[in-house]
Structures are given as structure tokens and as C-alpha cells.
Design a protein around this motif. Structure first.
Motif, PDB file in Angstrom:
ATOM      1  N   THR A 242       0.828  -1.209   0.000  1.00  0.00           N
ATOM      2  CA  THR A 242       0.000   0.000   0.000  1.00  0.00           C
ATOM      3  C   THR A 242       0.857   1.252   0.000  1.00  0.00           C
ATOM      4  O   THR A 242       2.033   1.234   0.356  1.00  0.00           O
ATOM      5  N   THR A 252      -4.004   3.607  -1.265  1.00  0.00           N
ATOM      6  CA  THR A 252      -4.266   2.786  -2.441  1.00  0.00           C
ATOM      7  C   THR A 252      -3.341   1.582  -2.432  1.00  0.00           C
ATOM      8  O   THR A 252      -2.284   1.585  -1.794  1.00  0.00           O
ATOM      9  N   LEU A 253      -3.769   0.543  -3.146  1.00  0.00           N
ATOM     10  CA  LEU A 253      -2.953  -0.647  -3.319  1.00  0.00           C
ATOM     11  C   LEU A 253      -2.068  -0.499  -4.547  1.00  0.00           C
ATOM     12  O   LEU A 253      -2.493   0.040  -5.570  1.00  0.00           O
ATOM     13  N   TRP A 254      -0.836  -0.982  -4.441  1.00  0.00           N
ATOM     14  CA  TRP A 254       0.039  -1.002  -5.603  1.00  0.00           C
ATOM     15  C   TRP A 254      -0.517  -1.979  -6.641  1.00  0.00           C
ATOM     16  O   TRP A 254      -0.932  -3.088  -6.307  1.00  0.00           O
ATOM     17  N   ARG A 255      -0.516  -1.565  -7.887  1.00  0.00           N
ATOM     18  CA  ARG A 255      -0.993  -2.447  -8.943  1.00  0.00           C
ATOM     19  C   ARG A 255      -0.096  -3.672  -9.085  1.00  0.00           C
ATOM     20  O   ARG A 255      -0.575  -4.785  -9.338  1.00  0.00           O
ATOM     21  N   ASP A 256       1.203  -3.477  -8.905  1.00  0.00           N
ATOM     22  CA  ASP A 256       2.152  -4.586  -9.073  1.00  0.00           C
ATOM     23  C   ASP A 256       2.557  -5.197  -7.724  1.00  0.00           C
ATOM     24  O   ASP A 256       3.637  -5.763  -7.601  1.00  0.00           O
ATOM     25  N   ARG A 257       1.677  -5.084  -6.763  1.00  0.00           N
ATOM     26  CA  ARG A 257       1.992  -5.603  -5.431  1.00  0.00           C
ATOM     27  C   ARG A 257       2.098  -7.135  -5.458  1.00  0.00           C
ATOM     28  O   ARG A 257       1.490  -7.798  -6.322  1.00  0.00           O
ATOM     29  N   PRO A 294       2.350 -13.306  -9.788  1.00  0.00           N
ATOM     30  CA  PRO A 294       2.850 -12.261  -8.888  1.00  0.00           C
ATOM     31  C   PRO A 294       3.907 -12.814  -7.938  1.00  0.00           C
ATOM     32  O   PRO A 294       3.971 -14.017  -7.679  1.00  0.00           O
ATOM     33  N   ASP A 342      -4.694 -12.496   0.694  1.00  0.00           N
ATOM     34  CA  ASP A 342      -5.298 -12.946  -0.564  1.00  0.00           C
ATOM     35  C   ASP A 342      -5.623 -14.432  -0.559  1.00  0.00           C
ATOM     36  O   ASP A 342      -6.561 -14.862  -1.234  1.00  0.00           O
ATOM     37  N   PRO A 409      -3.684  -8.969  -9.733  1.00  0.00           N
ATOM     38  CA  PRO A 409      -4.667  -8.880  -8.629  1.00  0.00           C
ATOM     39  C   PRO A 409      -6.126  -8.857  -9.064  1.00  0.00           C
ATOM     40  O   PRO A 409      -6.984  -8.496  -8.264  1.00  0.00           O
ATOM     41  N   SER A 410      -6.415  -9.229 -10.294  1.00  0.00           N
ATOM     42  CA  SER A 410      -7.800  -9.259 -10.739  1.00  0.00           C
ATOM     43  C   SER A 410      -8.603 -10.258  -9.916  1.00  0.00           C
ATOM     44  O   SER A 410      -8.105 -11.330  -9.551  1.00  0.00           O
TER      45      SER A 410
END
Length: 450
Positions: A242, A252-257, A294, A342, A409-410
Motif C-alpha cells: 500500500t 491505495t494498493l500497488w498495482r504490481d503488489r 505475482p 489474498d 490482482p484481478s
């Protein structure tokens, strides 16, 4: 009345005994028998001596860390809400939930965790531990005020069940066992939106709470720290998952987290964590081989005798895309972590084939999908391909991680479907189920008011 009557009988027997002795009559033995019987009757009456509050007293017995026994804490809270005076007995290894501490009708009584002998044959060590713990429980349960009910959870069963049964038989207390291995069909896994734990941990957990948790963990565990230079110019506060904007404080969450994988254990021989470590090595191999997956942060919580053994195994791994940390969390942070993760992994294997893993119940209560190792009764809890997946070995677990985390993360894939299934099944909260299932049982078993 029984207590005073016993005193009269004993006094009469003593007078007869002394009179016979002075008169030289040989009737001492029969009188002694009567005296002994009267003493036993006196003890019986003392153990069962009731007062005006007996019918509203319940002992909740935890043969474990109270702070790590959410189910029994929920029982204590529900009992207190319905006017019962609760004595919560167990180990105080970690801090109980604040709701339990705040309740005036809940009294916490700490017992010492018996370690047993530090050396010697394992059987002797276990025997000594059982005997010492049994004596400790006997002393406590026999000397506390008479309870209408004694509620304990199984497992763990020994020596608690045997001691509790004996005490209840002697004192006339009703003995209730929460066989949590069948809890999935009796109680909802959901704790309800109004419950304080779910307030922290439900899937719509606010990003602010997640960010605060990750920041706290980042202070101690580098696996949660953001590796880049984010924030040097903007002074943004960032973790590996984050980032908090310095302008408006939004998170916000990192897109590439990385994906956050969580498991919990008491680090004993009952759980073979080499299965997870091998699966993570295979997962690393998928990424190195070109699979679009990921990175992973794997958090294994808990403490126990084999933790250092596995720490050495973890340190010997050469992983670039998988980070592993083994924190010990505060009781309030554990559900937060579950609600922020997750995917969960469970390596609990029931020795009896009957008891279901409470860690999975906790994860499902936070709408967290689970991959769990197979044993006979597990399908009662984990419905394969509906709310999670069941694996038999490290190879199957690695394939499941690959399948579930593809496209992360979809939430369009199977992982998102599992999560939605868990959330849609939360149609009843803990309080509703407790009121419909446990409360009528207690009232049907209650002692009449004196």
C-alpha cells in the motif's frame, strides 16, 4: 440445610465415640464408620453448596492461550450478554480481546502452562505434564464457587475433559463440550458484520486499517517494506502492498503488489511445513520459467517448539520472488491480517480424522479462501472447488497456487469466485446462531433458582 445436617451427624458421632471410649464399650469401629461416612457427606454437601447466584454462573475452560482462542472468547462474551457471570479459565500467553477485558461479568482466571520435564523419555515427560496439569485443574475447579455449567472446547481433550467431568460429577455442574470439529454444521462461520473481530477483518476491510497494519509490520519485518524509492520526493508513506498519499491521506494498493499468503501454526510435529516450503520453491520455479505470476509474501504466524528448525530451513532457501516471514502477532492484529490477505494455507492434519482446523474457520470467517491439506473429515469444512481447494502434497499445492494467482490482482478468476462464495454464505452472525443454538440448551439444563 444438608451442610448443617452433616455437622449435626458428625457431632453426634463424636459424642458417641467419646462416650463409648470412656465407658469401655467396644463399639468404636462402627461409630468410626459412621463418622467417616458423615465426613464424606459433609464434603459432598460443601462441594455442592449453592447460593443465590449459582444458577447464573458459568465456567468457560480453555486448555490453551485465551488470547488465541477466539471461539471461547466469543462464548464468554455471548454468555455475559445474557446475564451470566463468566469465569474464563486458561493460559494468558497473549492479550485477550478488548471486548472480553471490558466486560464486568467476565472474570479471567489464569492457569500456568505446564511444560513437563525438560529431559528424559517423551512418555515420562508427557505423563508428568498430564498429572501436574490435572492436579492444577482439580484444585482450581473444586475450590471456585459452584458453577451451573462448565463449558470447554475439544480438542484439546486431555486431561481437561477427564478432570472437568469428574468435577462436574462431584459438584452437580452440567458439563458442556463444544466439539468444534462439528462446528461448521452447527454454528455459522461468519461472526457477523457487527462483531468486533469482523469489524476489523471483513473483506471490505478498509484500506486504511490494512495500511496501518502493514506499516506496523514493516517496522519489524523487511518483507513488508517497499523496496523502491517511493516517497523520497513526495514523502509518501509506503509498504510493499500500500501507499498513503501525503496530500489527502488516501490509501491505495500497488498495482504490481505481491500476493499475500498467510498460514498459522503452533510449530509442532502435527503440521509438516516442509510441504509449504517445497511448494513455494516450485512456485518460484514457475516464475523463473516465464509464468506470469505475482511475487509472494508468505506470512506464517505462531510460535512453538519447531519454529527455529523451520526458520533455518527458510533461511537456506534461495528465493527471489517469494519472501517468507514468521511473526508473532497481537490478538487484534491476527484477524486484521486474515482480512488483508489474498489466500490462506492450512497444513493441519487431524490425528483422529475428526477435528476440523479452527484456523480455517477463522479464515473463512474473514472471507479468505483456503488451500488445505487433505484428511478424512476436511470436506465437511472445505468444499473443494467451491470455497477453497484441497491438496495432498507439495506438488498439488504448487499447482493450486499457480492456478489461483494467475491474473492477480484481478478478482475475475477462481480466487475471486471463492471469496464471493464465502461472503455470500455469511447469512447469520455469531450472536444469532448462539442465541438459536446454545442459549436454549443452557436454559434447558439450568439449575432451578434456590
Amino acid at each position: 440445610m444438608e451442610y448443617r445436617g452433616s455437622l449435626v451427624i458428625i457431632s453426634t458421632c463424636l459424642v458417641l465415640l467419646v462416650s463409648c471410649f470412656l465407658a469401655g464399650l467396644d463399639v468404636t469401629l462402627p461409630v468410626m464408620y459412621v463418622t467417616v461416612a458423615a465426613v464424606l457427606w459433609l464434603c459432598w454437601g460443601w462441594l455442592r453448596r449453592r447460593d443465590g447466584g449459582t444458577h447464573q454462573r458459568v465456567c468457560v475452560l480453555v486448555l490453551g492461550d485465551i488470547g488465541r482462542s477466539p471461539r471461547m472468547q466469543y462464548h464468554a462474551l455471548s454468555l455475559s450478554k445474557h446475564g451470566y457471570q463468566v469465569t474464563l479459565v486458561g493460559f494468558l500467553g497473549s492479550r485477550p480481546h478488548q471486548g472480553v477485558l471490558d466486560r464486568k461479568k467476565i472474570q479471567i482466571v489464569a492457569i500456568s502452562e505446564v511444560k513437563g520435564l525438560q529431559a528424559g523419555p517423551k512418555l515420562l515427560t508427557y505423563a508428568v505434564k498430564v498429572v501436574v496439569q490435572s492436579l492444577q485443574l482439580l484444585r482450581l475447579l473444586l475450590t471456585m464457587k459452584l458453577q451451573a455449567h462448565l463449558l470447554m472446547q475439544n480438542p484439546p481433550g486431555l486431561p481437561g475433559i477427564a478432570v472437568a467431568w469428574l468435577v462436574c460429577a462431584l459438584r452437580g455442574t452440567t458439563f458442556i463440550i463444544d466439539w468444534h470439529n462439528y462446528g461448521y454444521t452447527i454454528m455459522a462461520l461468519s461472526l457477523g458484520a457487527a462483531h468486533p473481530v469482523v469489524h476489523l477483518a471483513k473483506w471490505s476491510t478498509s484500506l486504511n486499517l490494512q495500511h496501518e497494519l502493514f506499516c506496523r509490520l514493516a517496522n519489524t519485518y523487511p518483507e513488508f517494506q517497499h523496496p523502491g524509492s517511493v516517497g523520497e520526493e513526495t514523502k509518501a508513506e509506503a509498504t510493499v502492498f500500500t501507499v498513503c498519499s501525503p496530500n489527502d491521506g488516501s490509501v491505495t494498493l500497488w498495482r504490481d503488489r505481491p500476493a499475500l499468503l498467510v498460514s498459522s501454526t503452533s510449530w509442532t510435529e502435527d503440521e509438516d511445513f516442509s510441504i509449504l516450503l517445497k511448494a513455494l520453491e516450485e512456485y518460484e520455479g514457475y516464475i523463473r520459467g516465464g509464468s506470469l505470476l505475482p511475487s509472494l509474501v508468505c506470512v506464517i504466524t505462531g510460535k512453538g517448539p519447531q519454529k527455529e528448525h523451520y526458520r533455518k530451513l527458510i533461511d537456506s532457501l534461495h528465493l527471489d520472488h517469494v519472501k517468507i516471514c514468521t511473526p508473532w502477532l497481537e490478538a487484534e492484529d491476527y484477524p486484521l491480517l486474515l482480512g488483508s490477505s489474498d489466500l490462506g494455507v492450512c497444513l493441519h492434519k487431524s490425528s483422529s480424522g475428526l477435528d476440523l482446523p479452527m484456523k480455517v474457520v477463522d479464515m473463512f470467517g474473514c472471507c479468505l479462501p483456503v488451500c488445505a491439506i487433505s484428511f478424512n473429515s476436511l470436506p465437511e469444512l472445505v468444499k473443494h472447488d467451491e470455497n477453497g481447494l484441497i491438496f495432498r502434497d507439495s506438488a498439488e499445492l504448487a499447482e493450486q497456487l499457480k492456478s489461483l494467482l494467475s491474473g492477480f490482482p484481478s478478482l475475475d478468476g477462481k480466487l475471486g469466485a471463492f471469496r464471493a462464495k464465502l461472503c455470500s454464505s455469511r447469512d447469520q452472525c455469531w450472536d444469532d446462531n448462539w442465541d438459536q443454538t446454545v442459549l436454549p440448551l443452557l436454559r434447558s439444563l439450568s439449575l432451578p433458582e434456590p
